[in-house]
Enzyme design. Structure first.
Site, PDB file in Angstrom:
ATOM      1  N   GLN A   1     -66.330 -49.821 -43.534  1.00  0.00           N
ATOM      2  CA  GLN A   1     -66.644 -51.142 -42.988  1.00  0.00           C
ATOM      3  C   GLN A   1     -67.456 -51.050 -41.697  1.00  0.00           C
ATOM      4  OE1 GLN A   1     -62.249 -51.943 -42.181  1.00  0.00           O
ATOM      5  NE2 GLN A   1     -63.150 -53.021 -40.449  1.00  0.00           N
TER       6      GLN A   1
ATOM      7  N   CYS B   1     -62.254 -55.789 -42.835  1.00  0.00           N
ATOM      8  CA  CYS B   1     -61.226 -55.110 -43.636  1.00  0.00           C
ATOM      9  C   CYS B   1     -60.684 -56.000 -44.749  1.00  0.00           C
ATOM     10  CB  CYS B   1     -60.085 -54.647 -42.737  1.00  0.00           C
ATOM     11  SG  CYS B   1     -59.295 -55.983 -41.814  1.00  0.00           S
TER      12      CYS B   1
ATOM     13  N   HIS C   1     -54.696 -55.300 -39.743  1.00  0.00           N
ATOM     14  CA  HIS C   1     -55.613 -54.594 -40.623  1.00  0.00           C
ATOM     15  C   HIS C   1     -55.228 -54.910 -42.066  1.00  0.00           C
ATOM     16  CE1 HIS C   1     -58.610 -51.683 -41.586  1.00  0.00           C
ATOM     17  NE2 HIS C   1     -57.806 -50.692 -41.910  1.00  0.00           N
TER      18      HIS C   1
ATOM     19  N   ASN D   1     -58.138 -46.808 -47.334  1.00  0.00           N
ATOM     20  CA  ASN D   1     -58.652 -47.481 -46.146  1.00  0.00           C
ATOM     21  C   ASN D   1     -60.166 -47.686 -46.297  1.00  0.00           C
ATOM     22  OD1 ASN D   1     -58.712 -48.645 -43.618  1.00  0.00           O
ATOM     23  ND2 ASN D   1     -58.008 -46.831 -42.508  1.00  0.00           N
TER      24      ASN D   1
END
Ligand code: NAG
Ligand code: NAG
Ligand code: NAG
Ligand code: NAG
Ligand code: NAG
Ligand code: NAG
Length: 365
Positions: free
Chosen positions: A160, A167, A307, A329
């Site tokens: 990102q 996110c 997040h 992630n």
């Protein structure tokens, strides 16, 4: 080349001192010790790291600021790794090492997720396209002891970038890519930038933050498949014009609904993850989280949901039987275990470690 070893060294340092009161140079004496003394090796490491990570700073002042942050991060990481009692995971110097946690907040979800979750739970929203506290997996009894979607339904780890808090879009799109694979057998990387550019509303705000359920609602209301990642590439900026080609056929499924896993219940989360990749919010505020490199993350963290990530599996470690979730992630492949984190599962607190069981969603079609 060397940091501030110039005729202006003293005056730059003094100006720096005035601007960043006491932050890095508490006196001229400590300043010069830092610049000319034992830190030469650290400076060399910093410059190597800069080269490896393609960092270029606009001036000597910026470089010194970044150097000091790097140095304090390196000291933190080395102290952590040296402590043999720290247990189940290691830290490493990754590409975030020249940023403070405060600065990286921009990369996190700037929205108040906890407030959003409690509002969603108590208000009936006419915009809602499907009931969201129902889980089709609630009566599933056969759950395998381990599960790993990364070998089938998961696209390569994306990034990102540290200057965009998107996110929420990455977490939502990962679940749609997973569902598309499960429905069609095709693994297609889909466009976060489309969600950012075309789904913007008061509750989905590009790089400043957004909510996973709102991203999924946008996809449902648009009533079309997302563009491919290549067809609508990620730019890490918001405010762009929606450029989707409405006439193009993109080949992925169109999602028709989404559901929320019953909150604060890791058993319910397990039932869901065993069936498809799931997006979750987590508290990623800790320094340890930012520098995580391998092992099973066991905290520290609270439940400040800052997040969003995707859970793409679960298992138990061979050596000591620690149960964990496998998390994808969106901080690039160099972060963590090739972009993934293992995070402890089935803890005493109902909300799960780092609040992982507080807000979990998946699309349906
Ligand atoms: C699960 O079982 C309960 C009790 O039999 C039933 O009311 C509920 O509808 C079932 N849920 C699903 C998703 O089938
Ligand atoms: C979505 O698009 C399909 C195919 O174009 C159409 O048949 C359907 O009616 C649309 N649904 C909604 C809710 O607009
Ligand atoms: C889509 O196709 C229709 C009918 O062929 C056309 O009128 C329209 O301009 C096209 N839209 C785009 C965005 O290309
Ligand atoms: C948690 O979820 C499991 C599985 O869906 C269910 O059997 C259990 O009753 C739930 N526990 C609570 C406290 O709601
Ligand atoms: C941490 O790093 C050490 C040294 O490289 C290694 O032996 C150990 O297995 C690592 N621990 C974990 C949990 O990854
Ligand atoms: C939680 O995050 C918000 C937003 O980043 C911050 O303002 C607040 O201080 C944090 N709370 C705790 C307890 O860390």
């Amino acid at each position: 080349m060397a940091l501030l070893i110039t005729n202006q060294g003293q005056s730059i340092c003094l100006a720096f001192f005035l601007v960043f009161i006491l932050a890095f140079c508490s006196s001229q004496a400590s300043c010069s010790r830092q610049l000319y003394g034992e830190d030469k090796i650290m400076l060399q490491r910093f410059e190597e790291w800069m080269a490896q990570n393609g960092r270029v700073y606009k001036d000597a002042q910026e470089k010194e600021l970044r150097y000091n942050i790097f140095k304090s991060n390196v000291e933190f990481i080395e102290a952590f790794n040296k402590n043999k009692d720290q247990g189940k995971y290691n830290l490493s110097i990754n590409k975030l090492a020249d940023h403070t946690n405060e600065e990286l907040r921009a990369m996190r979800n700037g929205y108040n997720v906890r407030q959003h979750l409690s509002t969603e739970a108590t208000t009936s929203n006419s915009m809602k396209v499907s009931p969201n506290t129902f889980s089709r997996y609630e009566n599933v009894t056969e759950v395998p002891p381990s599960c790993d979607w990364t070998t089938s339904a998961i696209t390569p780890v994306k990034e990102q970038r540290y200057d965009c808090g998107s996110c929420w879009a990455f977490a939502a799109v990962a679940t749609v890519e997973g569902l598309n694979y499960l429905k069609t057998g095709n693994l297609i990387s889909l466009s976060e930038q489309e969600v950012i550019d075309c789904g913007t509303s008061t509750e989905v705000d590009g790089c400043r933050g957004g909510y996973v359920d709102k991203a999924l609602e946008f996809m449902i209301q648009s009533n079309r498949s997302l563009s491919t990642e290549d067809g609508y590439p990620y730019k890490a900026v918001d405010g762009g014009v929606c450029m989707v080609d409405l006439n193009a056929s993109f080949g992925a499924i169109t999602i028709t609904g989404y559901e929320q896993v019953p909150q604060n219940n890791e058993s319910a989360l397990l039932q869901a993850v065993a069936n498809q990749p799931i997006s979750v919010y987590i508290d990623a505020e800790a320094e340890e989280f930012k520098h995580y490199s391998s092992g099973v993350y066991t905290g520290p963290c609270g439940t400040n949901l800052t997040h969003a990530v995707a859970i793409v599996g679960y298992d138990t470690t061979q050596d000591d039987g620690t149960k964990y979730w496998l998390v994808k992630n969106s901080w690039g492949e160099e972060w963590g275990e090739s972009g993934y984190m293992r995070i402890q599962r089935d803890i005493d607190a109902r909300e799960g470690l780092c609040g992982i069981a507080m807000g979990a969603y998946y699309p349906t079609a």
